[in-house]
Design a protein around this motif. Structure first.
Motif, PDB file in Angstrom:
ATOM      1  N   ARG A  73      -9.927   1.523  -4.794  1.00  0.00           N
ATOM      2  CA  ARG A  73      -8.538   1.958  -4.978  1.00  0.00           C
ATOM      3  C   ARG A  73      -8.502   3.460  -5.292  1.00  0.00           C
ATOM      4  O   ARG A  73      -7.743   4.207  -4.687  1.00  0.00           O
ATOM      5  N   ASP A  74      -9.331   3.886  -6.232  1.00  0.00           N
ATOM      6  CA  ASP A  74      -9.335   5.292  -6.637  1.00  0.00           C
ATOM      7  C   ASP A  74      -9.842   6.205  -5.524  1.00  0.00           C
ATOM      8  O   ASP A  74      -9.349   7.316  -5.355  1.00  0.00           O
ATOM      9  N   LEU A  75     -10.834   5.744  -4.784  1.00  0.00           N
ATOM     10  CA  LEU A  75     -11.429   6.569  -3.736  1.00  0.00           C
ATOM     11  C   LEU A  75     -10.509   6.719  -2.532  1.00  0.00           C
ATOM     12  O   LEU A  75     -10.295   7.815  -2.038  1.00  0.00           O
TER      13      LEU A  75
ATOM     14  N   GLY B 217      -7.176   5.604  -2.259  1.00  0.00           N
ATOM     15  CA  GLY B 217      -5.757   5.820  -2.522  1.00  0.00           C
ATOM     16  C   GLY B 217      -4.907   5.277  -1.392  1.00  0.00           C
ATOM     17  O   GLY B 217      -5.095   4.163  -0.924  1.00  0.00           O
TER      18      GLY B 217
ATOM     19  N   ASP C 122     -11.450  -1.413  -8.155  1.00  0.00           N
ATOM     20  CA  ASP C 122     -10.810  -0.232  -8.756  1.00  0.00           C
ATOM     21  C   ASP C 122     -11.363   1.063  -8.175  1.00  0.00           C
ATOM     22  O   ASP C 122     -10.604   2.009  -7.919  1.00  0.00           O
ATOM     23  N   ILE C 123     -12.669   1.122  -7.948  1.00  0.00           N
ATOM     24  CA  ILE C 123     -13.257   2.337  -7.375  1.00  0.00           C
ATOM     25  C   ILE C 123     -12.796   2.531  -5.934  1.00  0.00           C
ATOM     26  O   ILE C 123     -12.491   3.657  -5.522  1.00  0.00           O
TER      27      ILE C 123
ATOM     28  N   LYS D  12      -5.069  -2.134   1.373  1.00  0.00           N
ATOM     29  CA  LYS D  12      -4.986  -1.695  -0.027  1.00  0.00           C
ATOM     30  C   LYS D  12      -4.575  -2.840  -0.955  1.00  0.00           C
ATOM     31  O   LYS D  12      -3.874  -2.649  -1.928  1.00  0.00           O
TER      32      LYS D  12
ATOM     33  N   HIS E 184      -6.061  -4.546  -3.430  1.00  0.00           N
ATOM     34  CA  HIS E 184      -7.252  -4.488  -4.271  1.00  0.00           C
ATOM     35  C   HIS E 184      -7.407  -5.696  -5.191  1.00  0.00           C
ATOM     36  O   HIS E 184      -8.526  -6.134  -5.445  1.00  0.00           O
TER      37      HIS E 184
END
Length: 153
Positions: free
Chosen positions: A67-69, A71, A64-65, A34, A36
Protein backbone atom coordinates in the motif's frame (compact mmCIF):
# COMPACT_ATOMS: atom_id res chain seq x y z
CA UNK A 1 -8.01 -48.76 -4.50
CA UNK A 2 -11.10 -49.05 -6.65
CA UNK A 3 -11.55 -47.24 -9.94
CA UNK A 4 -14.17 -45.04 -8.28
CA UNK A 5 -11.81 -44.16 -5.42
CA UNK A 6 -9.09 -43.28 -7.93
CA UNK A 7 -11.50 -41.10 -9.89
CA UNK A 8 -12.58 -39.27 -6.72
CA UNK A 9 -8.92 -38.75 -5.73
CA UNK A 10 -8.11 -37.30 -9.16
CA UNK A 11 -11.13 -35.01 -9.09
CA UNK A 12 -10.20 -33.81 -5.59
CA UNK A 13 -6.68 -33.07 -6.84
CA UNK A 14 -7.95 -31.13 -9.86
CA UNK A 15 -10.37 -29.17 -7.67
CA UNK A 16 -7.58 -28.26 -5.24
CA UNK A 17 -5.32 -27.13 -8.10
CA UNK A 18 -8.11 -24.97 -9.55
CA UNK A 19 -8.83 -23.45 -6.12
CA UNK A 20 -5.13 -22.55 -5.76
CA UNK A 21 -5.05 -21.01 -9.26
CA UNK A 22 -8.02 -18.83 -8.31
CA UNK A 23 -6.34 -17.90 -5.01
CA UNK A 24 -3.26 -16.69 -6.91
CA UNK A 25 -5.42 -14.85 -9.47
CA UNK A 26 -7.07 -12.96 -6.59
CA UNK A 27 -3.60 -12.15 -5.22
CA UNK A 28 -2.59 -10.43 -8.48
CA UNK A 29 -5.95 -8.71 -8.87
CA UNK A 30 -6.04 -7.41 -5.29
CA UNK A 31 -2.52 -5.92 -5.68
CA UNK A 32 -3.55 -4.10 -8.87
CA UNK A 33 -6.97 -3.04 -7.57
CA UNK A 34 -5.36 -1.74 -4.33
CA UNK A 35 -7.50 -4.05 -2.19
CA UNK A 36 -4.90 -4.40 0.53
CA UNK A 37 -7.19 -5.77 3.27
CA UNK A 38 -8.44 -8.44 0.87
CA UNK A 39 -4.82 -9.17 -0.10
CA UNK A 40 -3.86 -9.70 3.54
CA UNK A 41 -6.70 -12.21 3.96
CA UNK A 42 -5.19 -14.53 1.28
CA UNK A 43 -2.41 -15.64 3.66
CA UNK A 44 -2.21 -17.84 6.72
CA UNK A 45 -1.76 -15.65 9.82
CA UNK A 46 1.88 -16.72 10.25
CA UNK A 47 2.80 -16.80 6.55
CA UNK A 48 6.48 -16.51 5.65
CA UNK A 49 6.76 -13.81 2.94
CA UNK A 50 9.95 -12.78 1.13
CA UNK A 51 10.22 -10.68 -2.03
CA UNK A 52 13.60 -10.10 -3.65
CA UNK A 53 15.32 -10.97 -0.36
CA UNK A 54 13.15 -8.65 1.77
CA UNK A 55 11.31 -10.52 4.54
CA UNK A 56 8.00 -9.27 5.94
CA UNK A 57 6.87 -9.66 9.55
CA UNK A 58 3.31 -10.65 8.73
CA UNK A 59 0.69 -10.62 5.98
CA UNK A 60 -0.50 -7.25 7.37
CA UNK A 61 3.05 -5.87 7.12
CA UNK A 62 3.26 -7.17 3.55
CA UNK A 63 -0.06 -5.58 2.52
CA UNK A 64 0.79 -2.29 4.28
CA UNK A 65 4.18 -2.02 2.58
CA UNK A 66 2.60 -2.69 -0.82
CA UNK A 67 0.00 0.00 0.00
CA UNK A 68 2.73 2.46 1.00
CA UNK A 69 4.97 1.63 -1.96
CA UNK A 70 2.45 1.70 -4.76
CA UNK A 71 -0.11 4.16 -3.37
CA UNK A 72 -2.48 5.09 -6.16
CA UNK A 73 0.10 4.30 -8.87
CA UNK A 74 -1.18 1.96 -11.56
CA UNK A 75 0.35 -1.51 -11.65
CA UNK A 76 -0.02 -4.68 -13.67
CA UNK A 77 0.83 -8.09 -12.21
CA UNK A 78 0.55 -11.38 -14.09
CA UNK A 79 1.21 -14.96 -13.08
CA UNK A 80 1.83 -17.60 -15.72
CA UNK A 81 2.46 -21.31 -16.18
CA UNK A 82 1.63 -22.59 -12.69
CA UNK A 83 3.24 -25.81 -11.56
CA UNK A 84 1.10 -26.92 -8.62
CA UNK A 85 1.63 -30.09 -6.63
CA UNK A 86 -0.73 -31.36 -3.96
CA UNK A 87 1.60 -32.52 -1.18
CA UNK A 88 -0.98 -33.66 1.38
CA UNK A 89 -4.69 -33.47 2.17
CA UNK A 90 -4.36 -29.81 3.21
CA UNK A 91 -0.99 -28.77 1.72
CA UNK A 92 0.38 -27.91 -1.70
CA UNK A 93 3.28 -26.17 -3.38
CA UNK A 94 3.53 -24.09 -6.51
CA UNK A 95 5.87 -22.27 -8.85
CA UNK A 96 4.61 -19.37 -10.97
CA UNK A 97 6.35 -17.36 -13.67
CA UNK A 98 5.53 -13.69 -13.16
CA UNK A 99 5.68 -10.30 -14.82
CA UNK A 100 4.97 -6.98 -13.18
CA UNK A 101 4.81 -3.46 -14.49
CA UNK A 102 4.97 -0.52 -12.09
CA UNK A 103 5.28 3.18 -12.71
CA UNK A 104 4.98 5.94 -10.17
CA UNK A 105 4.07 9.62 -10.21
CA UNK A 106 7.30 11.48 -11.02
CA UNK A 107 8.93 13.25 -8.09
CA UNK A 108 12.21 13.45 -6.29
CA UNK A 109 11.34 10.62 -3.88
CA UNK A 110 9.65 8.37 -6.44
CA UNK A 111 11.13 4.91 -6.90
CA UNK A 112 12.12 4.01 -10.43
CA UNK A 113 9.40 2.33 -12.47
CA UNK A 114 10.11 -1.11 -13.85
CA UNK A 115 8.91 -4.03 -15.91
CA UNK A 116 9.99 -7.06 -13.90
CA UNK A 117 10.18 -10.76 -14.69
CA UNK A 118 10.67 -13.55 -12.22
CA UNK A 119 9.26 -16.43 -10.28
CA UNK A 120 7.12 -17.09 -7.23
CA UNK A 121 7.77 -20.22 -5.18
CA UNK A 122 4.96 -20.82 -2.73
CA UNK A 123 3.34 -23.28 -0.38
CA UNK A 124 -0.35 -23.40 0.40
CA UNK A 125 -2.38 -24.62 3.33
CA UNK A 126 -6.08 -25.43 3.47
CA UNK A 127 -7.56 -23.77 6.55
CA UNK A 128 -11.25 -24.14 7.42
CA UNK A 129 -11.93 -25.47 3.91
CA UNK A 130 -10.14 -22.56 2.18
CA UNK A 131 -6.73 -22.59 0.46
CA UNK A 132 -4.35 -19.84 1.68
CA UNK A 133 -0.78 -18.89 0.83
CA UNK A 134 1.52 -20.12 3.61
CA UNK A 135 4.92 -19.21 2.17
CA UNK A 136 5.79 -16.87 -0.68
CA UNK A 137 9.24 -16.26 -2.14
CA UNK A 138 9.42 -13.87 -5.09
CA UNK A 139 12.66 -13.61 -7.05
CA UNK A 140 12.90 -11.25 -9.98
CA UNK A 141 15.35 -12.37 -12.67
CA UNK A 142 15.21 -9.18 -14.69
CA UNK A 143 13.97 -5.62 -14.17
CA UNK A 144 13.82 -3.21 -17.09
CA UNK A 145 13.55 0.45 -16.03
CA UNK A 146 10.46 2.41 -17.02
CA UNK A 147 9.93 6.15 -16.97
CA UNK A 148 7.60 7.44 -14.30
CA UNK A 149 4.72 9.70 -15.23
CA UNK A 150 3.61 13.21 -14.44
CA UNK A 151 0.10 13.43 -13.02
CA UNK A 152 -2.29 15.84 -14.70
CA UNK A 153 -2.51 19.12 -12.80
Amino acid sequence: MSDLDELVRRLDTLEAIEDIKQLKARYFRFVDEKKHDDLEALFTPDADLVTDGMAFKSPKDFADIIRDLTGAAPSVHHGHMPEIQITGPDTASGIWAMEDLLTFPAGEDAPEGHNGYGQYRETYKKVDGRWLIDTLALTRFRMDPLDNWVADA
